[in-house]
Design a protein around this motif. Structure first.
Motif, PDB file in Angstrom:
ATOM      1  N   GLU A 195       0.829  -1.202   0.000  1.00  0.00           N
ATOM      2  CA  GLU A 195       0.000   0.000   0.000  1.00  0.00           C
ATOM      3  C   GLU A 195       0.866   1.257   0.000  1.00  0.00           C
ATOM      4  N   ALA A 196       1.945   1.224   0.788  1.00  0.00           N
ATOM      5  CA  ALA A 196       2.848   2.376   0.829  1.00  0.00           C
ATOM      6  C   ALA A 196       3.495   2.606  -0.529  1.00  0.00           C
ATOM      7  N   LEU A 197       3.845   1.514  -1.217  1.00  0.00           N
ATOM      8  CA  LEU A 197       4.428   1.657  -2.546  1.00  0.00           C
ATOM      9  C   LEU A 197       3.424   2.258  -3.525  1.00  0.00           C
ATOM     10  N   ARG A 198       2.187   1.766  -3.506  1.00  0.00           N
ATOM     11  CA  ARG A 198       1.173   2.313  -4.415  1.00  0.00           C
ATOM     12  C   ARG A 198       0.966   3.804  -4.177  1.00  0.00           C
ATOM     13  N   ASP A 199       0.911   4.186  -2.914  1.00  0.00           N
ATOM     14  CA  ASP A 199       0.699   5.597  -2.596  1.00  0.00           C
ATOM     15  C   ASP A 199       1.886   6.445  -3.054  1.00  0.00           C
ATOM     16  N   TRP A 200       3.098   5.971  -2.750  1.00  0.00           N
ATOM     17  CA  TRP A 200       4.285   6.737  -3.131  1.00  0.00           C
ATOM     18  C   TRP A 200       4.398   6.851  -4.650  1.00  0.00           C
ATOM     19  N   ALA A 201       4.202   5.732  -5.362  1.00  0.00           N
ATOM     20  CA  ALA A 201       4.333   5.740  -6.820  1.00  0.00           C
ATOM     21  C   ALA A 201       3.256   6.609  -7.465  1.00  0.00           C
ATOM     22  N   HIS A 202       2.069   6.640  -6.877  1.00  0.00           N
ATOM     23  CA  HIS A 202       1.018   7.502  -7.414  1.00  0.00           C
ATOM     24  C   HIS A 202       1.418   8.966  -7.311  1.00  0.00           C
ATOM     25  N   ASP A 203       2.062   9.317  -6.206  1.00  0.00           N
ATOM     26  CA  ASP A 203       2.463  10.705  -5.998  1.00  0.00           C
ATOM     27  C   ASP A 203       3.763  11.059  -6.715  1.00  0.00           C
ATOM     28  N   HIS A 204       4.563  10.047  -7.066  1.00  0.00           N
ATOM     29  CA  HIS A 204       5.863  10.289  -7.713  1.00  0.00           C
ATOM     30  C   HIS A 204       6.025   9.377  -8.938  1.00  0.00           C
TER      31      HIS A 204
END
Length: 329
Positions: free
Chosen positions: A27-36
């Protein structure tokens, strides 16, 4: 005559392990990749280059079409950034919560529009293959029961024909992936669907692991349908899934213990490589590794297994003879 070396490719899922990004969860990866999205794609491309893999299959977020568009502003810019590193898009998988379902009545216009949007992107980025899967089965024992019968498969074939024809106008082929617990999983499913569909518009993307997980023989499937294989996923399996898993949003995670790195499972890679050498998709080897903590090491190891299998004399000799015969035809 020596058969030409294939280009090696992988699915973006290879890069979804949170440890690779120094994060603590998917989930943290999805959130980070969405923002970056730009930083996400820069690292994916740099890692592909380091691993010596030049092809890429897009899939569900964060490595999807929308992410690439957010990162680079358009398909042409994405293609330029890939080409600068000697990379290219091989295919895109129809995935994500926004993809319209094939089981719902009245969804055909939305299905076609979604496929055409993806095909237009692929055409502009220089790829020629859209990979889809059929809907999932229902959990065994569900009431009322859901049967994957001739009537059901005929409806799926009808939709596939419409979609295949629509994307063909963009110069893109539609191929179907043999997903575990889907209605295109068992050998019988594959044979039935292939028999009901027009080979000019509907292609096959067999996955060696998923077919084996269903108790099937991936090599036999590849040989039966060799002329319709536009691409294959090279992936290994520990053993067939011998229990009835609940088919819901968690089923993909519960399949994972049955999957393994190339060369450590039950797939006969020499026979698979031999079968693949006679297919239209022989020019690409897509190594599928779900969420590798060290993608470079995993891709290099997988490539070594493939190269060893392809170097087996029977594979090279038969493939070379086949190429020579086609050249004389």
């Amino acid at each position: 005559m020596t058969p030409p070396a294939p280009r090696f490719a992988t699915d973006v899922i290879t890069f979804y392990h949170p440890d690779f990004w120094g994060l603590d969860s998917a989930e943290a990866l999805r959130d980070w990749a969405h923002d970056h999205p730009g930083a996400f794609w820069e690292r994916v491309m740099d890692t592909l280059t380091e691993a010596g893999v030049t092809g890429l299959e897009l899939t569900f977020a964060p490595g999807d079409i929308d992410s690439a568009l957010r990162a680079f502003g358009g398909a042409a810019s994405f293609r330029h950034e890939l080409a600068a590193r000697g990379l290219s898009v091989v295919s895109a998988f129809v995935a994500g919560s926004d993809a319209p379902g094939w089981r719902q009545d009245g969804n055909l216009p939305a299905i076609v529009a979604d496929a055409e949007r993806r095909a237009a992107f692929l055409a502009e980025v220089g790829a020629e293959l859209l990979v889809a899967s059929l809907p999932m089965r229902a959990t065994f024992g569900t009431r009322p029961p859901f049967f994957v019968d001739a009537a059901y498969m005929t409806r799926m074939a009808d939709i596939a024909h419409v979609v295949g024809e629509a994307v063909s106008r963009h110069g893109v082929q539609l191929a179907f992936h043999t997903e575990s617990h889907s209605t295109l999983w068992y050998e019988r499913d594959i044979d039935l669907f292939m028999a009901l569909t027009d080979p000019r518009y509907v292609w096959l993307c067999p996955d060696s692991c998923h077919i084996a997980l269903g108790g099937g023989d991936p090599v036999a499937v590849a040989r039966r349908h060799s002329q319709r294989i536009a691409l294959a996923h090279w992936k290994d399996a520990v053993k067939p899934i011998d229990v009835h898993l609940t088919i819901d949003e968690t089923v993909f995670a519960r399949q994972q213990p049955y999957m393994t790195e190339l060369g450590t499972g039950i797939v006969d890679w020499r026979a698979w490589a031999d079968a693949m050498s006679f297919t239209p998709g022989a020019g690409t080897v897509l190594i599928e590794l779900d969420e590798a903590a060290d993608p470079v090491a995993a891709l290099r190891a997988g490539r070594a297994v493939v190269e060893e299998a392809r170097a087996w004399p029977a594979v090279g000799d038969r493939a070379a003879a086949h190429i020579e015969r086609r050249g004389r035809a």
